[in-house]
Design an enzyme around this catalytic site. Structure first.
Site, mmCIF file in Angstrom:
data_model
loop_
_atom_site.group_PDB
_atom_site.id
_atom_site.type_symbol
_atom_site.label_atom_id
_atom_site.label_comp_id
_atom_site.label_asym_id
_atom_site.label_seq_id
_atom_site.Cartn_x
_atom_site.Cartn_y
_atom_site.Cartn_z
ATOM 1 N N ASN A 104 0.828 -1.205 0.000
ATOM 2 C CA ASN A 104 0.000 0.000 0.000
ATOM 3 C C ASN A 104 0.863 1.256 0.000
ATOM 4 O OD1 ASN A 104 -1.979 -1.903 0.200
ATOM 5 N ND2 ASN A 104 -2.443 -1.500 2.350
ATOM 6 N N HIS A 121 6.050 -0.580 -2.584
ATOM 7 C CA HIS A 121 5.638 0.132 -3.801
ATOM 8 C C HIS A 121 5.624 1.644 -3.625
ATOM 9 C CE1 HIS A 121 3.560 -3.814 -5.224
ATOM 10 N NE2 HIS A 121 4.845 -3.840 -5.398
HETATM 11 C C1 BV8 Z 1 8.522 -5.216 -12.404
HETATM 12 C C2 BV8 Z 1 1.996 1.353 -6.801
HETATM 13 C C3 BV8 Z 1 10.392 -5.473 -13.786
HETATM 14 C C4 BV8 Z 1 1.382 2.321 -7.747
HETATM 15 C C5 BV8 Z 1 1.723 -0.921 -7.673
HETATM 16 C C6 BV8 Z 1 5.608 -12.238 -12.985
HETATM 17 C C7 BV8 Z 1 4.448 -12.781 -13.433
HETATM 18 C C8 BV8 Z 1 3.484 -11.949 -14.052
HETATM 19 C C9 BV8 Z 1 3.674 -10.570 -14.187
HETATM 20 C C10 BV8 Z 1 4.826 -10.034 -13.719
HETATM 21 C C11 BV8 Z 1 5.791 -10.864 -13.151
HETATM 22 N N1 BV8 Z 1 6.809 -10.074 -12.786
HETATM 23 C C12 BV8 Z 1 6.533 -8.783 -13.133
HETATM 24 C C13 BV8 Z 1 5.318 -8.738 -13.694
HETATM 25 C C14 BV8 Z 1 4.656 -7.541 -14.154
HETATM 26 C C15 BV8 Z 1 3.952 -6.780 -13.027
HETATM 27 C C16 BV8 Z 1 2.871 -7.637 -12.424
HETATM 28 O O1 BV8 Z 1 3.037 -8.263 -11.396
HETATM 29 N N2 BV8 Z 1 1.716 -7.611 -13.107
HETATM 30 C C17 BV8 Z 1 0.546 -8.336 -12.549
HETATM 31 C C18 BV8 Z 1 -0.670 -7.458 -12.756
HETATM 32 C C19 BV8 Z 1 0.368 -9.638 -13.223
HETATM 33 N N3 BV8 Z 1 4.895 -6.363 -11.990
HETATM 34 C C20 BV8 Z 1 5.547 -5.191 -12.204
HETATM 35 O O2 BV8 Z 1 5.414 -4.485 -13.178
HETATM 36 C C21 BV8 Z 1 6.539 -4.797 -11.105
HETATM 37 N N4 BV8 Z 1 7.762 -4.354 -11.703
HETATM 38 O O3 BV8 Z 1 8.268 -6.385 -12.491
HETATM 39 O O4 BV8 Z 1 9.597 -4.603 -12.981
HETATM 40 C C22 BV8 Z 1 11.684 -4.850 -13.853
HETATM 41 C C23 BV8 Z 1 12.708 -5.473 -13.190
HETATM 42 C C24 BV8 Z 1 13.982 -4.924 -13.300
HETATM 43 C C25 BV8 Z 1 14.176 -3.760 -14.066
HETATM 44 C C26 BV8 Z 1 13.099 -3.136 -14.688
HETATM 45 C C27 BV8 Z 1 11.820 -3.680 -14.562
HETATM 46 C C28 BV8 Z 1 6.012 -3.564 -10.315
HETATM 47 C C29 BV8 Z 1 4.740 -3.871 -9.622
HETATM 48 C C30 BV8 Z 1 4.313 -2.677 -8.737
HETATM 49 C C31 BV8 Z 1 3.261 -1.827 -9.409
HETATM 50 N N5 BV8 Z 1 2.763 -0.791 -8.488
HETATM 51 N N6 BV8 Z 1 1.315 0.059 -6.832
HETATM 52 C C32 BV8 Z 1 -0.030 2.713 -7.370
HETATM 53 O O5 BV8 Z 1 -0.593 2.159 -6.412
HETATM 54 O O6 BV8 Z 1 -0.528 3.621 -8.061
HETATM 55 S S1 BV8 Z 1 0.911 -2.456 -7.649
HETATM 56 C C33 BV8 Z 1 -0.605 -2.182 -6.828
HETATM 57 O O7 BV8 Z 1 -1.415 -3.229 -7.248
HETATM 58 C C34 BV8 Z 1 -0.567 -2.291 -5.324
HETATM 59 O O8 BV8 Z 1 0.576 -1.712 -4.751
HETATM 60 C C35 BV8 Z 1 -0.623 -3.788 -5.094
HETATM 61 O O9 BV8 Z 1 0.646 -4.349 -5.181
HETATM 62 C C36 BV8 Z 1 -1.389 -4.264 -6.294
HETATM 63 C C37 BV8 Z 1 -2.806 -4.515 -5.904
HETATM 64 O O10 BV8 Z 1 -2.840 -5.717 -5.208
HETATM 65 P P1 BV8 Z 1 -3.654 -5.806 -3.827
HETATM 66 O O11 BV8 Z 1 -3.166 -4.764 -2.902
HETATM 67 O O12 BV8 Z 1 -3.604 -7.216 -3.425
HETATM 68 O O13 BV8 Z 1 -5.139 -5.343 -4.251
HETATM 69 P P2 BV8 Z 1 -6.258 -6.190 -5.045
HETATM 70 O O14 BV8 Z 1 -7.365 -5.247 -5.315
HETATM 71 O O15 BV8 Z 1 -5.659 -6.960 -6.164
HETATM 72 O O16 BV8 Z 1 -6.750 -7.264 -3.951
HETATM 73 C C38 BV8 Z 1 -7.347 -6.815 -2.752
HETATM 74 C C39 BV8 Z 1 -7.569 -8.071 -1.907
HETATM 75 O O17 BV8 Z 1 -8.086 -7.667 -0.643
HETATM 76 C C40 BV8 Z 1 -8.587 -9.041 -2.536
HETATM 77 O O18 BV8 Z 1 -8.072 -10.353 -2.445
HETATM 78 C C41 BV8 Z 1 -9.840 -8.851 -1.666
HETATM 79 O O19 BV8 Z 1 -10.570 -10.044 -1.549
HETATM 80 C C42 BV8 Z 1 -9.205 -8.469 -0.323
HETATM 81 N N7 BV8 Z 1 -10.065 -7.684 0.577
HETATM 82 C C43 BV8 Z 1 -11.040 -6.812 0.231
HETATM 83 N N8 BV8 Z 1 -11.594 -6.269 1.364
HETATM 84 C C44 BV8 Z 1 -10.923 -6.806 2.433
HETATM 85 C C45 BV8 Z 1 -9.925 -7.697 1.921
HETATM 86 N N9 BV8 Z 1 -9.094 -8.398 2.727
HETATM 87 C C46 BV8 Z 1 -9.226 -8.216 4.080
HETATM 88 N N10 BV8 Z 1 -10.139 -7.355 4.631
HETATM 89 C C47 BV8 Z 1 -11.002 -6.648 3.854
HETATM 90 N N11 BV8 Z 1 -11.893 -5.827 4.413
#
Ligand code: BV8
Length: 257
Positions: A104, A121
Site C-alpha cells: 500500500n 511500492h
Molecule cells: C517489475 C503502486 C520489472 C502504484 C503498484 C511475474 C508474473 C506476471 C507478471 C509479472 C511478473 N513479474 C513482473 C510482472 C509484471 C507486473 C505484475 O506483477 N503484473 C501483474 C498485474 C500480473 N509487476 C511489475 O510491473 C513490477 N515491476 O516487475 O519490474 C523490472 C525489473 C527490473 C528492471 C526493470 C523492470 C512492479 C509492480 C508494482 C506496481 N505498483 N502500486 C499505485 O498504487 O498507483 S501495484 C498495486 O497493485 C498495489 O501496490 C498492489 O501491489 C497491487 C494490488 O494488489 P492488492 O493490494 O492485493 O489489491 P487487489 O485489489 O488486487 O486485492 C485486494 C484483496 O483484498 C482481494 O483479495 C480482496 O478479496 C481483499 N479484501 C477486500 N476487502 C478486504 C480484503 N481483505 C481483508 N479485509 C477486507 N476488508
C-alpha cells in the site's frame, strides 16, 4: 475448523511466535473506504493501469497521471484508520519483533503508529524530482500545482511510487525477503497475491518454514499454501484474534502468580 476455532488456532500460533511479519495489500484499507484495485468497485474497474501507473503514461501525459494521484491523495486524506491498521500497531508492543511489509502507498500503517514498516511500492505522500531524484514529503491536498515542479531545479516531480514495468527498490526488496525468510509466522492480509515480485514474499516465508495465516474475505492463489486461511474482513478478524491473545496472556499471568 470453524471461524472461531481458526481464530483460536491463529492466536495460538501468534502466541508461540517471536519474529512476525504482516504482509498487507489494499484490502486492509478497504474498510476505511479506500478502493482496492481489483475489487468490485476497484480502481482498475474505473481506470486503466497502463494509462496511469506506468512510466510511459507519465512521460506521455504527466498532467493526467498527476490528476489521478491528486484525486487518490484527497480520497485517502478524508479517510480514517480502521481496527485492522490499529491492531497491527498495537501488536508492536506485544511481540519481540513485528514488521509490516506493505504494497500500500496510502501511508495508513504509519498513521496507525506501526514502527517497523517496509513500503515495497512507495508512498503517495512522497514526491520525487525526475532530474535529481530528490524526495520530498508533501501532504497538501489538492496539490497547488499540477503537475508539481521541483523547488530546487524546477524539473517535473513524480509520485514516489513504483509503477508497472519499473523495478522495486532492491535494498527494500532484499530486506523484505530476508525478514520473510527469518519469520516464524507471516500474516497475509488483504492482498490478491497477483502482483510480482511482491507476491513472491509469502512463498519465501513458507519455504523458510514460517506459518502462514491468510486473512481475506475471498480465497487467493496463496490460500492452498496457507496454514490457516480465514474468510473475513481484517477490520473484524484482527481485533477478534487480539482479544483471544490478550486473554491468553492474562491467563498465563494468573497461572504464574
Ligand atoms: C517489475 C503502486 C520489472 C502504484 C503498484 C511475474 C508474473 C506476471 C507478471 C509479472 C511478473 N513479474 C513482473 C510482472 C509484471 C507486473 C505484475 O506483477 N503484473 C501483474 C498485474 C500480473 N509487476 C511489475 O510491473 C513490477 N515491476 O516487475 O519490474 C523490472 C525489473 C527490473 C528492471 C526493470 C523492470 C512492479 C509492480 C508494482 C506496481 N505498483 N502500486 C499505485 O498504487 O498507483 S501495484 C498495486 O497493485 C498495489 O501496490 C498492489 O501491489 C497491487 C494490488 O494488489 P492488492 O493490494 O492485493 O489489491 P487487489 O485489489 O488486487 O486485492 C485486494 C484483496 O483484498 C482481494 O483479495 C480482496 O478479496 C481483499 N479484501 C477486500 N476487502 C478486504 C480484503 N481483505 C481483508 N479485509 C477486507 N476488508
Amino acid at each position: 475448523m470453524n471461524t472461531t476455532e481458526k481464530h483460536r488456532y491463529a492466536a495460538d500460533l501468534l502466541a508461540r511466535s517471536d519474529h512476525i511479519v504482516a504482509f498487507t495489500g489494499s484490502g486492509i484499507s478497504s474498510e476505511s473506504g479506500i478502493p482496492t484495485f481489483r475489487g468490485k468497485d476497484g480502481l482498475w474497474k474505473k481506470f486503466r493501469a497502463q494509462d496511469l501507473a506506468t512510466p510511459i503514461a507519465f512521460s506521455t501525459n504527466p498532467k493526467q497521471v498527476w490528476e489521478w494521484y491528486d484525486w487518490r491523495r484527497q480520497l485517502i486524506s478524508e479517510k480514517n484508520l480502521n481496527p485492522g491498521h490499529k491492531t497491527l500497531a498495537e501488536w508492536d508492543n506485544f511481540f519481540a519483533s513485528l514488521y509490516v511489509i506493505t504494497q500500500n502507498i496510502d501511508g495508513l500503517h504509519q498513521k496507525a503508529g506501526s514502527k517497523k514498516i517496509i513500503e515495497l511500492h512507495g508512498n503517495i505522500w512522497k514526491l520525487r524530482c525526475t532530474q535529481k531524484g530528490t524526495i520530498i514529503e508533501d501532504h497538501t491536498t489538492p496539490l497547488k500545482e499540477i503537475p508539481p515542479k521541483c523547488k530546487i531545479c524546477g524539473a517535473l516531480l513524480r509520485p514516489h511510487v513504483v509503477w508497472f514495468g519499473e523495478a522495486l527498490d532492491m535494498a527494500l526488496l532484499n530486506q523484505a525477503l530476508k525478514l520473510s525468510s527469518h519469520a516464524d509466522l507471516m500474516l497475509v492480509i488483504g492482498t490478491s497475491s497477483l502482483v510480482y515480485p511482491a507476491a513472491s514474499i509469502p512463498m519465501t516465508a513458507k519455504e523458510s518454514g514460517a506459518k502462514i495465516i491468510e486473512i481475506n474475505p475471498e480465497s487467493t492463489p496463496l490460500t492452498p499454501h496457507a496454514d490457516i486461511s480465514i474468510r473475513g474482513k481484517s477490520g473484524d478478524v484482527l481485533p477478534q484474534i487480539s482479544e483471544i491473545l490478550k486473554q491468553k496472556v492474562q491467563k498465563n499471568r494468573e497461572k504464574k502468580k
